[in-house]
Design an enzyme around this catalytic site. Structure first.
Site, short mmCIF file in Angstrom:
data_model
loop_
_atom_site.label_atom_id
_atom_site.label_comp_id
_atom_site.label_asym_id
_atom_site.label_seq_id
_atom_site.Cartn_x
_atom_site.Cartn_y
_atom_site.Cartn_z
N ARG A 165 47.35 30.89 44.64
CA ARG A 165 46.55 30.80 43.40
C ARG A 165 47.33 31.41 42.24
NH1 ARG A 165 41.29 33.69 45.75
NH2 ARG A 165 42.18 33.25 47.80
N HIS A 172 36.35 40.91 46.87
CA HIS A 172 36.95 41.90 47.79
C HIS A 172 36.13 43.19 47.82
CE1 HIS A 172 41.05 39.75 47.14
NE2 HIS A 172 40.52 39.35 48.28
N ARG A 187 29.70 37.81 56.28
CA ARG A 187 30.25 38.00 54.93
C ARG A 187 30.11 36.71 54.13
NH1 ARG A 187 35.85 36.88 53.62
NH2 ARG A 187 36.42 37.69 51.57
N GLU A 245 37.12 45.39 56.66
CA GLU A 245 35.94 44.71 56.10
C GLU A 245 34.86 44.55 57.17
OE1 GLU A 245 38.41 41.40 54.66
OE2 GLU A 245 37.54 41.74 52.69
N ASN A 260 33.12 37.24 59.87
CA ASN A 260 33.78 37.25 58.57
C ASN A 260 34.59 35.96 58.42
OD1 ASN A 260 35.28 37.77 56.28
ND2 ASN A 260 36.21 39.67 57.03
#
Ligand code: AMP
Length: 354
Positions: A199, A142, A57, A339, A7
């Protein structure tokens, strides 16, 4: 079947190694290198145990990838092309996939996309109000985290209408009905929506036109909006919630940054009650969602009019497991995301011979 999960993120490569179908975590021996291990380091550290498939991923799957894909030359080329939409993220995955191909040329590699969970977005949630010929739409991100957390909430009997807030360095909110994404706050790229570590999230597009007219370059705006905005931009010190929480008491800018972060999340949660026609449960996940009781309280306090009531002791208990922290008419949960196991599940399903 043993599945290695890779990932790649902007700051580090996370990994996992699982035996399926029982999802038993397998140990990866410590790697020799002192730096953060690369994919090759991890593969060498495992060398004693068979690796039957590798799941990687990939952040942006665009419109092409609605499901995990076994990597061949054409899939790899498509992921490379999608770097146009996720220049910070997709190239990392391409690098990892190329490394695995060199190390394990016979092993199936499965690309698992963060956008795929949101393929169920209805047109009203996926559409920007611009002419269709531009070819821009809302994708959402996500997805692996939302897929994992929504399965856990289903197992916990949380009800059909869920709002999940994935609050990490990158942050988004998702409205989920019967296990399917119906709206989410990130859009065409992972820049839309919430205030994030660095961000800006939602911004009047007029601001960008204004800055362009002022002579800012595209590269400067890219850096400004991806790396120098959000919590970091507002606080002028840090994009890290833990650091801001320490500073907040004596620093009005840190306080404003945290409050703005929470305010934006609470507005999205309220908006997604519209998307779902009500809500049965609200869940927090990822670094901030799992660990910052103060941010959860700031968000939930603004939602008390909806019937969100957080139990202070449950919210503040120093625990790392799945837990219900709300006693109001809307259940409030903290669900640690995973994840890696979700990538492993997808890779196992896609690589299994049919
Ligand atoms: P992630 O991207 O999911 O790793 O989340 C990173 C964010 O989680 C950063 O803003 C961290 O400051 C925040 N975080 C992690 N642990 C804590 C903690 N114990 N208290 C407050 N914030 C935390």
């Amino acid at each position: 079947v043993n599945v290695l999960v890779l990932n790649p993120g902007s700051s580090s490569l996370k990994s996992g190694f699982y035996r399926f179908p029982d999802e038993v975590p397998l140990v990866i021996a410590a790697t020799q290198s002192s730096k953060a291990p690369t994919a090759s380091d991890l593969i060498r550290a495992i060398s004693g145990t068979a690796i039957d498939a590798v799941g990687v991923r990939v952040v942006h799957g665009g419109s092409r990838f609605e499901n995990p894909a076994v990597v061949d030359d054409s899939v790899l080329a498509a992921i490379r092309e999608l770097a146009e939409l996720a220049p910070l993220h997709n190239p990392l995955a391409v690098g990892v996939i190329e490394e695995v191909r060199r190390e394990l040329p016979e092993t199936p590699i499965v690309a698992v996309f963060d956008t795929a969970f949101h393929q169920t977005l209805p047109p009203i949630a996926a559409t920007y109000a611009v002419p269709p010929e531009l070819g821009v739409r809302r994708y959402g991100f996500h997805g692996l985290s939302y897929s994992y957390v929504s399965k856990r909430l289903r197992a916990l009997g949380a009800g059909p209408r869920l709002i999940v807030a994935h609050l990490g360095n990158g942050a988004s909110v998702c409205a989920i009905r019967d296990g399917q994404s119906v709206d989410t706050s990130m859009g065409f790229t992972p820049m839309e929506g919430l205030v994030m570590g660095t961000r800006a999230g939602d911004l009047d597009p007029g601001v960008i036109l204004y800055l362009l007219r002022k002579g800012r370059s595209e590269a400067d705006l890219d850096d400004l909006l991806n790396h120098r905005s959000g919590l970091r931009g507002v606080s002028e010190t840090s994009g890290d919630v833990r650091e801001l929480e320490i500073a907040a008491a004596g620093d009005p800018k840190a306080e404003l940054a945290l409050d703005l972060f929470a305010y934006r999340v609470s507005k999205y949660v309220a908006a997604y009650c519209v998307a779902l026609g009500g809500v049965d449960a609200l869940a927090f996940t990822a670094g901030i969602g799992e660990h910052s009781a103060a941010v959860r309280r700031r968000i939930c306090d603004r939602l008390s009019f909806l019937g969100v009531a957080v139990d202070a002791a449950a919210n503040e208990a120093p625990r790392n497991d799945e837990r219900r922290i709300g006693a109001g008419s809307i259940a409030v949960w903290v669900i640690p995301t995973n994840e890696e196991v979700e990538i492993g599940r997808a890779a196992f399903a896609a690589a299994r011979p049919r």
